[in-house]
Design a protein around this motif. Sequence first.
Motif, PDB file in Angstrom:
ATOM      1  N   ALA A 131      20.705  30.348   1.454  1.00 57.32           N
ATOM      2  CA  ALA A 131      19.984  30.219   0.138  1.00 57.32           C
ATOM      3  C   ALA A 131      18.800  31.221   0.119  1.00 57.32           C
ATOM      4  CB  ALA A 131      19.626  28.604   0.145  1.00 57.32           C
ATOM      5  N   LYS A 132      18.098  31.313   1.433  1.00 56.68           N
ATOM      6  CA  LYS A 132      16.795  32.204   1.402  1.00 56.68           C
ATOM      7  C   LYS A 132      17.311  33.563   1.135  1.00 56.68           C
ATOM      8  CE  LYS A 132      13.767  29.210   3.002  1.00 56.68           C
ATOM      9  NZ  LYS A 132      12.387  29.038   2.436  1.00 56.68           N
ATOM     10  N   VAL A 133      18.527  34.025   1.629  1.00 57.86           N
ATOM     11  CA  VAL A 133      18.978  35.499   1.499  1.00 57.86           C
ATOM     12  C   VAL A 133      19.368  35.466  -0.090  1.00 57.86           C
ATOM     13  CG1 VAL A 133      20.783  37.339   2.009  1.00 57.86           C
ATOM     14  CG2 VAL A 133      19.889  35.707   3.704  1.00 57.86           C
ATOM     15  N   GLN A 134      19.691  34.746  -0.634  1.00 54.55           N
ATOM     16  CA  GLN A 134      20.068  34.704  -2.366  1.00 54.55           C
ATOM     17  C   GLN A 134      18.790  34.859  -2.825  1.00 54.55           C
ATOM     18  OE1 GLN A 134      22.326  31.257  -3.572  1.00 54.55           O
ATOM     19  NE2 GLN A 134      23.502  31.345  -1.637  1.00 54.55           N
ATOM     20  N   TYR A 176      17.053  38.278  -2.810  1.00 49.29           N
ATOM     21  CA  TYR A 176      17.547  39.322  -3.482  1.00 49.29           C
ATOM     22  C   TYR A 176      17.849  38.977  -4.889  1.00 49.29           C
ATOM     23  CZ  TYR A 176      18.017  41.771   1.036  1.00 49.29           C
ATOM     24  OH  TYR A 176      17.591  42.215   2.305  1.00 49.29           O
ATOM     25  N   ASP A 177      17.180  37.736  -5.204  1.00 52.10           N
ATOM     26  CA  ASP A 177      17.426  37.217  -6.421  1.00 52.10           C
ATOM     27  C   ASP A 177      18.904  37.230  -6.956  1.00 52.10           C
ATOM     28  OD1 ASP A 177      16.759  35.856  -8.876  1.00 52.10           O
ATOM     29  OD2 ASP A 177      16.224  37.820  -9.707  1.00 52.10           O
ATOM     30  N   THR A 178      19.777  36.889  -6.178  1.00 47.84           N
ATOM     31  CA  THR A 178      21.267  36.996  -6.437  1.00 47.84           C
ATOM     32  C   THR A 178      22.011  35.742  -6.256  1.00 47.84           C
ATOM     33  OG1 THR A 178      22.965  38.567  -6.468  1.00 47.84           O
ATOM     34  CG2 THR A 178      22.070  38.042  -4.460  1.00 47.84           C
ATOM     35  N   SER A 179      23.224  35.641  -6.526  1.00 45.87           N
ATOM     36  CA  SER A 179      24.088  34.463  -6.230  1.00 45.87           C
ATOM     37  C   SER A 179      24.923  34.521  -4.832  1.00 45.87           C
ATOM     38  CB  SER A 179      25.128  34.432  -7.252  1.00 45.87           C
ATOM     39  OG  SER A 179      26.007  35.312  -7.234  1.00 45.87           O
ATOM     40  N   ARG A 180      25.465  33.453  -4.339  1.00 47.76           N
ATOM     41  CA  ARG A 180      26.050  33.460  -3.148  1.00 47.76           C
ATOM     42  C   ARG A 180      27.194  34.503  -3.447  1.00 47.76           C
ATOM     43  NH1 ARG A 180      30.246  29.320  -1.170  1.00 47.76           N
ATOM     44  NH2 ARG A 180      30.235  28.475  -3.436  1.00 47.76           N
ATOM     45  N   PHE A 181      27.989  34.411  -4.524  1.00 46.21           N
ATOM     46  CA  PHE A 181      29.014  35.152  -4.651  1.00 46.21           C
ATOM     47  C   PHE A 181      28.785  36.630  -4.611  1.00 46.21           C
ATOM     48  CE2 PHE A 181      29.894  31.159  -6.781  1.00 46.21           C
ATOM     49  CZ  PHE A 181      31.226  30.779  -5.921  1.00 46.21           C
ATOM     50  N   THR A 182      27.658  37.029  -5.075  1.00 43.32           N
ATOM     51  CA  THR A 182      27.312  38.833  -4.896  1.00 43.32           C
ATOM     52  C   THR A 182      27.049  38.949  -3.667  1.00 43.32           C
ATOM     53  OG1 THR A 182      26.318  38.698  -7.246  1.00 43.32           O
ATOM     54  CG2 THR A 182      25.762  40.363  -5.689  1.00 43.32           C
ATOM     55  N   ILE A 183      26.453  37.971  -2.807  1.00 44.14           N
ATOM     56  CA  ILE A 183      26.062  38.374  -1.350  1.00 44.14           C
ATOM     57  C   ILE A 183      27.529  38.357  -0.697  1.00 44.14           C
ATOM     58  CG2 ILE A 183      25.337  37.456   0.713  1.00 44.14           C
ATOM     59  CD1 ILE A 183      22.979  38.266  -1.094  1.00 44.14           C
ATOM     60  N   LEU A 184      28.548  37.724  -0.992  1.00 46.53           N
ATOM     61  CA  LEU A 184      29.711  37.901  -0.437  1.00 46.53           C
ATOM     62  C   LEU A 184      30.540  38.978  -0.826  1.00 46.53           C
ATOM     63  CD1 LEU A 184      31.133  34.020  -0.974  1.00 46.53           C
ATOM     64  CD2 LEU A 184      30.405  35.214   1.113  1.00 46.53           C
ATOM     65  N   ARG A 185      30.301  39.314  -1.960  1.00 49.27           N
ATOM     66  CA  ARG A 185      30.915  40.636  -2.452  1.00 49.27           C
ATOM     67  C   ARG A 185      30.500  41.779  -1.622  1.00 49.27           C
ATOM     68  NH1 ARG A 185      30.850  38.466  -7.730  1.00 49.27           N
ATOM     69  NH2 ARG A 185      28.925  39.412  -8.252  1.00 49.27           N
ATOM     70  N   TRP A 186      28.968  41.842  -1.625  1.00 52.09           N
ATOM     71  CA  TRP A 186      28.408  42.958  -0.680  1.00 52.09           C
ATOM     72  C   TRP A 186      28.854  42.900   0.483  1.00 52.09           C
ATOM     73  CZ3 TRP A 186      22.417  41.946  -2.161  1.00 52.09           C
ATOM     74  CH2 TRP A 186      22.177  42.128  -3.761  1.00 52.09           C
ATOM     75  N   ASN A 208      27.821  26.570  13.388  1.00 57.79           N
ATOM     76  CA  ASN A 208      28.333  25.378  12.535  1.00 57.79           C
ATOM     77  C   ASN A 208      28.518  25.503  11.161  1.00 57.79           C
ATOM     78  OD1 ASN A 208      27.731  23.885  14.994  1.00 57.79           O
ATOM     79  ND2 ASN A 208      25.720  23.535  14.649  1.00 57.79           N
ATOM     80  N   ARG A 209      29.329  26.411  10.839  1.00 59.43           N
ATOM     81  CA  ARG A 209      30.086  27.017   9.613  1.00 59.43           C
ATOM     82  C   ARG A 209      28.952  27.118   8.489  1.00 59.43           C
ATOM     83  NH1 ARG A 209      34.088  22.492   8.142  1.00 59.43           N
ATOM     84  NH2 ARG A 209      32.378  20.955   9.106  1.00 59.43           N
ATOM     85  N   GLN A 210      27.611  27.522   8.897  1.00 57.99           N
ATOM     86  CA  GLN A 210      26.579  28.015   8.096  1.00 57.99           C
ATOM     87  C   GLN A 210      26.190  29.488   8.706  1.00 57.99           C
ATOM     88  OE1 GLN A 210      23.289  25.453   7.666  1.00 57.99           O
ATOM     89  NE2 GLN A 210      24.410  23.804   7.954  1.00 57.99           N
ATOM     90  N   ASN A 211      26.137  30.519   7.399  1.00 63.91           N
ATOM     91  CA  ASN A 211      25.473  31.595   7.466  1.00 63.91           C
ATOM     92  C   ASN A 211      24.198  31.709   7.779  1.00 63.91           C
ATOM     93  OD1 ASN A 211      28.160  32.467   7.118  1.00 63.91           O
ATOM     94  ND2 ASN A 211      27.813  32.840   5.034  1.00 63.91           N
TER      95      ASN A 211
END
Length: 71
Positions: free
Chosen positions: A19-22, A25-35, A50-53
């Motif tokens: 959430a802090k990374v999103q 960069y003012d972007t969505s989780r899906f954009t982070i995944l695409r990057w 523990n299954r968290q990034n």
Amino acid sequence: MQERAVSPHDETERFLRGAKVQKRYDTSRFTILRWMKDEAVRFPKPIIINRQNFWRLSDLQDWDAKQVENA
């Protein structure tokens, strides 16, 4: 990107959750995944606990600097 060995007791290394990374960069989780999947973008890979990034702040700062250099 050069891998760094980080001691679990290294108090100088900071980590950011997804959430802090999103927000950074003012972007969505899906954009982070695409990057992360796009080799041309070379976005830092997270550490999974523990299954968290979690991203190393230093890796994100290095990536930011390279984006400025390539602009």
